[in-house]
Design an enzyme around this catalytic site. Structure first.
Site, short mmCIF file in Angstrom:
data_model
loop_
_atom_site.label_atom_id
_atom_site.label_comp_id
_atom_site.label_asym_id
_atom_site.label_seq_id
_atom_site.Cartn_x
_atom_site.Cartn_y
_atom_site.Cartn_z
N HIS A 64 0.83 -1.21 0.00
CA HIS A 64 0.00 0.00 0.00
C HIS A 64 0.86 1.25 0.00
CE1 HIS A 64 -3.82 -2.03 0.59
NE2 HIS A 64 -3.20 -2.84 1.43
N LYS A 264 -10.47 -1.62 4.08
CA LYS A 264 -10.18 -0.70 2.99
C LYS A 264 -11.12 -0.93 1.82
CE LYS A 264 -5.70 -1.48 3.30
NZ LYS A 264 -5.52 -1.71 4.74
N CYS A 416 4.24 -28.58 -15.87
CA CYS A 416 2.97 -27.86 -15.69
C CYS A 416 2.73 -27.06 -16.96
CB CYS A 416 3.04 -26.94 -14.47
SG CYS A 416 1.70 -25.75 -14.37
C1 LIG Z 1 -7.56 -10.95 3.56
C2 LIG Z 1 -6.31 -10.22 3.87
C3 LIG Z 1 -5.83 -9.23 3.01
C4 LIG Z 1 -4.67 -8.53 3.28
N1 LIG Z 1 -4.19 -7.66 2.36
C5 LIG Z 1 -3.01 -7.02 2.61
C6 LIG Z 1 -2.43 -6.18 1.64
O1 LIG Z 1 -2.90 -6.10 0.52
N2 LIG Z 1 -1.34 -5.48 1.95
C7 LIG Z 1 -0.76 -5.57 3.18
O2 LIG Z 1 0.20 -4.87 3.41
N3 LIG Z 1 -1.25 -6.41 4.10
C8 LIG Z 1 -2.36 -7.15 3.85
N4 LIG Z 1 -2.86 -8.02 4.78
C9 LIG Z 1 -2.17 -8.18 6.03
C10 LIG Z 1 -1.01 -9.16 5.95
O3 LIG Z 1 -1.38 -10.31 5.26
C11 LIG Z 1 -0.62 -9.53 7.35
O4 LIG Z 1 -0.42 -8.39 8.08
C12 LIG Z 1 0.68 -10.33 7.41
O5 LIG Z 1 0.66 -11.41 6.53
C13 LIG Z 1 0.88 -10.81 8.81
O6 LIG Z 1 2.02 -11.62 8.87
P1 LIG Z 1 2.43 -12.36 10.21
O7 LIG Z 1 3.77 -12.88 9.96
O8 LIG Z 1 2.22 -11.46 11.34
O9 LIG Z 1 1.36 -13.50 10.43
P2 LIG Z 1 1.22 -14.93 9.75
O10 LIG Z 1 1.53 -14.90 8.34
O11 LIG Z 1 -0.13 -15.43 10.14
O12 LIG Z 1 2.32 -15.80 10.46
C14 LIG Z 1 2.17 -16.36 11.72
C15 LIG Z 1 2.87 -17.69 11.75
O13 LIG Z 1 2.98 -18.12 13.10
C16 LIG Z 1 2.89 -19.52 13.13
N5 LIG Z 1 2.54 -19.93 14.50
C17 LIG Z 1 1.43 -19.56 15.19
N6 LIG Z 1 1.44 -20.14 16.42
C18 LIG Z 1 2.55 -20.89 16.52
C19 LIG Z 1 3.12 -21.72 17.53
N7 LIG Z 1 2.52 -21.92 18.71
N8 LIG Z 1 4.28 -22.34 17.27
C20 LIG Z 1 4.90 -22.16 16.08
N9 LIG Z 1 4.41 -21.39 15.11
C21 LIG Z 1 3.26 -20.76 15.30
C22 LIG Z 1 1.81 -19.79 12.11
O14 LIG Z 1 1.85 -21.11 11.63
C23 LIG Z 1 2.12 -18.76 11.02
O15 LIG Z 1 2.95 -19.30 10.00
C24 LIG Z 1 -4.00 -8.76 4.49
C25 LIG Z 1 -4.47 -9.76 5.35
C26 LIG Z 1 -5.57 -10.52 5.01
C27 LIG Z 1 -5.96 -11.66 5.88
#
Ligand SMILES: Cc1cc2nc3c(=O)[nH]c(=O)nc-3n(C[C@H](O)[C@H](O)[C@H](O)COP(=O)(O)OP(=O)(O)OC[C@H]3O[C@@H](n4cnc5c(N)ncnc54)[C@H](O)[C@@H]3O)c2cc1C
Lengths: 495, 420
Positions: A64, A264, A416
């Protein structure tokens, strides 16, 4: 080719680390790579069989511009700074990145107010070059747009990326620079003794000085392991529809509707791979594993596409639908701070949208917190920021194709057909850590095209089985429970 | 740089039919490019019988039918390259292909015959909501797993779609020990051949549930069940009609789509109703040296027709290379209750052969006649007791009728009721 080792470093029953990161989403991965710039013993842990399979796997993939959030929140503050570093990051990691710009389209004159508000946010947040487009400008930039559209808010710095592609690249690079990656390892508990925090995991104990809680939807449960739950994370669904690239060009910009308080709004986005998607919805749910799409949700996003581009027969081009879950904290903002309960534990939680965009800025903020908390940083003299992507047949020049095949004849064997992926690419994906059909798919695009794996599934299973030395019946879609084959056809050994 | 007189893209029954015929007509260098590891296309996984009844007057299995043509092709000196995928067609005569032994190949050819077949529609294409577990396969993928790899994809199965592959897979799955709980069909009538409804579903007491569709998919890792619901005439789900069926596998047999991505890039005209190229009676596309045959032009019921189409394409390529051009074109228009028709145009040659039209109706009707009309006047008709979308109608048109048609620029084909 690359010398990045596969995931899942052998693990001793007891091991030591300076920093342990829980969660290999884009947040954990970015932090891991940042830490690999220093002489540290870092371990990245995830419960899934591959990296980036949480919120990071299924989202809109937009970097963004940084105007849509309240500038007084962390979500508002960290977005534009994140956006600014992406170009360089993606060059270093050889990750496709397209700065195509976004337009918020208003369908009635009243919404101009909201557009002006966005422009104001953009100013405060330092988003460059935004401006309001009048009707004529708007329609000349997006020729197929509905005639009902009256104004647009244009932000040229918005970009698209493959969020899982980025995460895989970040982890490969972190690994090449010394980070240990432990997949299929669930963190079950945290315990503090005088010197360290001890992580109890399904693969053994890790003694570490610092723990980064980047566990996405489960970050509240990790926080609870410190003695008390410091916040709650609620899942909010976002459903999408994906179209075949046979639609031809519809728009080269990201198209937003005017935002609402919860989201958004729905987006029509040209994915970095060249096809279009529409979504997400915004629906709260209870279940952190509920990735189901619904009739209602899909209808809503399809209507959006059909409404904004009335000339395009979208139904004919649908190739898939999917759902992602946003991790929403009670306060509706990012939580990036040391734990109140346990020294050395740092929460990076509630990373909803725009978390992907903000990831690099979040990582620097975490680095500051770590230093503040006493982590000593000495530069890692061997740090190499460059990661090489798996060379692809598709889209490469004639000469490159020739060279690839000459060096490795398996580049000439296309497995593929929809996405023109060669056997060599699949083998390299497996070498870099893929152990499942989805793992191969997210690294190579095998099975992502119009036939959705109809043709290549048996082939990929065969290659996985051969390369990993496991029987065909044990190949899964994404984990143990998602088996593909029940058994050998009875009597087949005798025929 | 390779050279050929005819390059055939795809070595299934259409490509093989074309290749053999081309050699029989005396064409020197005939080359098949096939992306799979053997010739024969989809036939090797179709181990059931019912092939060749028209062409050979014999009841053969898929592999038997394929083998006859593969052997014939070998005898005739057809060349082929396996595991070879065509990446591009440039300037209508330069083909860029790749495989692991020859690497990148540029092949210059006088004529091209497109015979890439079709692919199956997927869950995404019909946009079923729900989760995305393992256990959802297209019927053809499941067929390949069972018949070619000896692997059973699941034990308790729901099949969506009563097309021929779906029906045949219901029987096959039953034979290998899986329980087929239902075949669910959205339309009020089955969409496969009647003989398959009887021999594959009824004979095994597999319920065929008409006017229903799958409305939701459950299971986080592996499929645990689906809901099905009744569909009304407008295609909407009837409220409260939904019913849950536990199962670990969902097979989709929801239609085939001709694979025309390569064709599209050449710029030939495609027909939105067949999803295939717009061809004349020699399967000539709108680019004169490019021909198309088999399921890439439209989805056929029987392999025998596909072989014939391949042979016609070879004849067309032969005529083209001899420099015989056609003088005039008559367009074939679709009238009442005609969904699709191939060929879409007739080209007039000095020596005219009888022409076969392959058509499908939009909806079933009884006691009708299929007619060809020139300026509103009937120039041909054939009575049919019953017509169904699932059963292709074949019309054999004599040179006399063609001559009549050629007095105008277009004729219309339609279905009418008839009075005795
Ligand atoms: C529908 C949607 C649209 C979005 N669109 C955008 C966008 O266009 N642009 C943007 O900037 N952001 C966007 N976001 C936000 C973005 O996707 C997230 O902010 C980001 O992916 C978060 O990453 P993370 O690493 O915090 O979480 P995650 O990717 O969820 O990673 C967390 C990880 O922790 C692991 N975990 C959890 N508990 C444990 C445990 N006890 N032991 C070991 N491992 C564990 C899980 O397996 C997972 O792999 C969007 C989100 C969604 C859902």
């Amino acid at each position: 080719m690359s010398d990045s080792p596969a995931l899942g470093t052998p693990f001793l029953k007891e091991s030591r680390a300076d920093v342990a990161i829980i969660g290999s989403g884009v947040i954990g991965a970015t932090i891991a790579r940042e830490l690999s710039r220093y002489k540290l013993n870092t371990i990245l842990i995830d419960k899934e069989v591959d990296v980036g399979w949480g919120a990071t796997k299924a989202n809109t993939g937009i970097i963004h511009a940084g105007y849509s959030e309240d500038p007084h929140t962390l979500r508002g503050k960290l977005c534009a700074p994140g956006n600014r570093v992406y170009q360089q990051l993606c060059e270093e990691l050889e990750v496709p990145f397209k700065r195509i710009g976004s337009i918020v389209v208003s369908l009635n004159k009243e919404e101009i107010q909201t557009l002006c508000e966005l422009e104001n946010h953009a100013k405060i947040c330092g988003v460059p070059e935004t401006r309001i487009l009048n009707r004529d400008e708007l329609h000349s930039v997006i020729p197929h747009l509905t005639p009902k559209a009256v104004y647009g808010f244009y932000a040229p710095t918005a970009a698209t990326i493959s969020p899982y592609g980025l995460t895989i690249a970040l982890v490969e690079n972190a690994q090449a620079n010394g980070v240990n990656v432990l997949i299929q390892t669930k963190v079950l508990g945290l315990k503090k003794n005088r010197q360290a925090i001890i992580l109890n995991t399904t693969s053994g104990y890790v003694h570490t000085n610092f723990v980064i809680n980047a566990a996405g939807l489960w970050a509240d449960e990790i926080s609870a392991m410190s003695g008390e739950k410091e916040f709650n994370i609620h899942p909010r669904k976002g459903e999408y529809i994906l179209f075949d690239d046979a639609t031809g060009e519809i728009t080269d910009k990201i198209i937003f509707s005017v935002p609402t308080p919860v989201s958004k709004g729905i987006v029509f986005v040209p994915f970095v791979e060249g096809n279009y998607a529409v979504g997400p919805t915004a629906e709260d749910t209870e279940d952190k594993e509920d990735l189901s799409t619904s009739f209602k949700g899909l209808k809503k996003v399809l209507n959006f596409a059909e409404y904004f581009f009335p000339e395009i027969p979208f139904k004919r081009y649908i190739i898939n639908n999917f759902c992602g879950l946003r991790p929403i904290a009670d306060e509706n903002d990012f939580i990036i701070r040391p734990s109140y309960n346990m020294k050395g534990l740092i929460h990076v939680a509630g990373i909803q949208s725009p978390g992907l965009t903000a990831a690099p800025a979040i990582a620097s903020m975490v680095m500051d917190i770590l230093m503040d908390q006493g982590l000593k940083l000495t530069l890692n003299p061997y740090f190499n920021p460059i990661r090489r992507a798996i060379p692809q047949i598709k889209g490469s020049e004639y000469k490159t194709k020739e060279k690839l095949i000459k060096a490795n004849s398996k580049y000439g064997h296309i497995v593929c057909r929809c996405e023109t992926v060669s056997e060599a690419e699949v083998i390299e994906a497996i070498r870099r850590g893929a152990t499942t059909l989805d793992g191969v798919k997210f690294r190579t695009r095998c099975g992502m095209g119009r036939c959705q794996g109809g043709f290549c599934t048996p082939r990929i299973m065969e290659i996985l089985s051969r390369e990993l030395h496991i029987p065909l019946e044990e190949i899964s879609k994404r984990n143990k429970g998602s088996w593909l084959i029940k058994n050998k056809v009875l009597g087949s050994d005798n025929v | 740089m390779y050279k050929a007189n005819v390059v055939i893209i795809g070595g299934g029954p259409a490509g093989l039919g074309a290749a053999c015929k081309a050699k029989e007509l005396g064409i020197e260098k005939v080359l098949i490019l096939e992306r799979d590891r053997e010739l024969g296309g989809i036939l090797f996984q179709c181990i059931h019988n019912g092939f060749g009844l028209q062409y050979f007057n014999e009841d053969l299995t898929g592999p038997e039918y394929a083998t006859r043509f593969i052997q014939k092709a070998q005898k005739l000196g057809v060349e082929s390259k396996l595991n070879t995928i065509v990446l591009e067609i440039n300037n209508n005569k330069k083909i860029l292909a790749v495989n692991s032994s020859d690497g990148l190949m540029e092949i210059n050819t006088e004529t091209i015959i497109l015979a890439m077949g079709c692919r199956e529609r997927t869950r995404g294409a019909i946009n079923i909501p729900g989760t995305r577990p393992a256990g959802i396969f297209t019927a053809g993928t499941a067929q390949r797993l069972i018949n070619m790899e000896n692997l059973l994809p699941g034990k308790s199965v729901v099949i969506l779609g009563s097309g021929d592959i779906g029906l045949i897979m219901a029987r096959r799955l039953t034979w290998v020990g899986a329980k087929v709980k239902a075949i669910v069909e959205m339309l009020p009538y089955p969409s496969g051949l009647t003989r398959n409804v009887v021999q594959c579903a009824e004979d095994y007491d597999i319920p065929l549930i008409l006017s229903h569709t799958v409305t939701n998919i459950y299971g986080k890792k592996r499929l645990t069940g689906v809901t099905i619901g009744k569909v009304d005439e407008e295609g909407n789900i009837v409220r409260k009609s939904e019913k849950y069926i536990p199962c670990d596998t969902l097979l989709l047999s929801v239609g085939l789509i001709p694979e025309n991505e390569l064709s599209k890039n050449t710029g030939i005209k495609l027909d939105a109703d067949t999803n295939g190229p717009f061809v004349n009676q020699y399967m000539q596309t709108t680019i004169p040296n490019i021909f198309a045959c088999g399921n890439v032009t439209q989805v056929y019921d029987l392999v025998d027709y596909v072989t014939e189409a391949g042979e016609l394409a070879a004849e067309g390529a032969h005529l083209y290379m001899k420099g015989l051009t056609n003088s005039k074109t008559v367009l074939i228009k679709k009238g009442r209750n005609i969904r699709q028709i191939v060929p879409q145009r007739i080209s007039l040659y000095e020596r005219q052969k009888p022409i076969r039209f392959y058509l499908r109706v939009q909806y079933p009707e009884e006691k009708v006649k299929v007619g060809i009309y020139k300026e509103g006047k009937e120039i041909f008709s054939k009575k049919q007791l019953i017509v169904r979308p699932s059963e292709m109608i074949v019309l054999e048109i004599s040179d006399e009728v063609i001559r009549k048609a050629s007095e105008t620029n277009e004729v219309t084909v339609k279905i009418n009721g008839y009075r005795n």
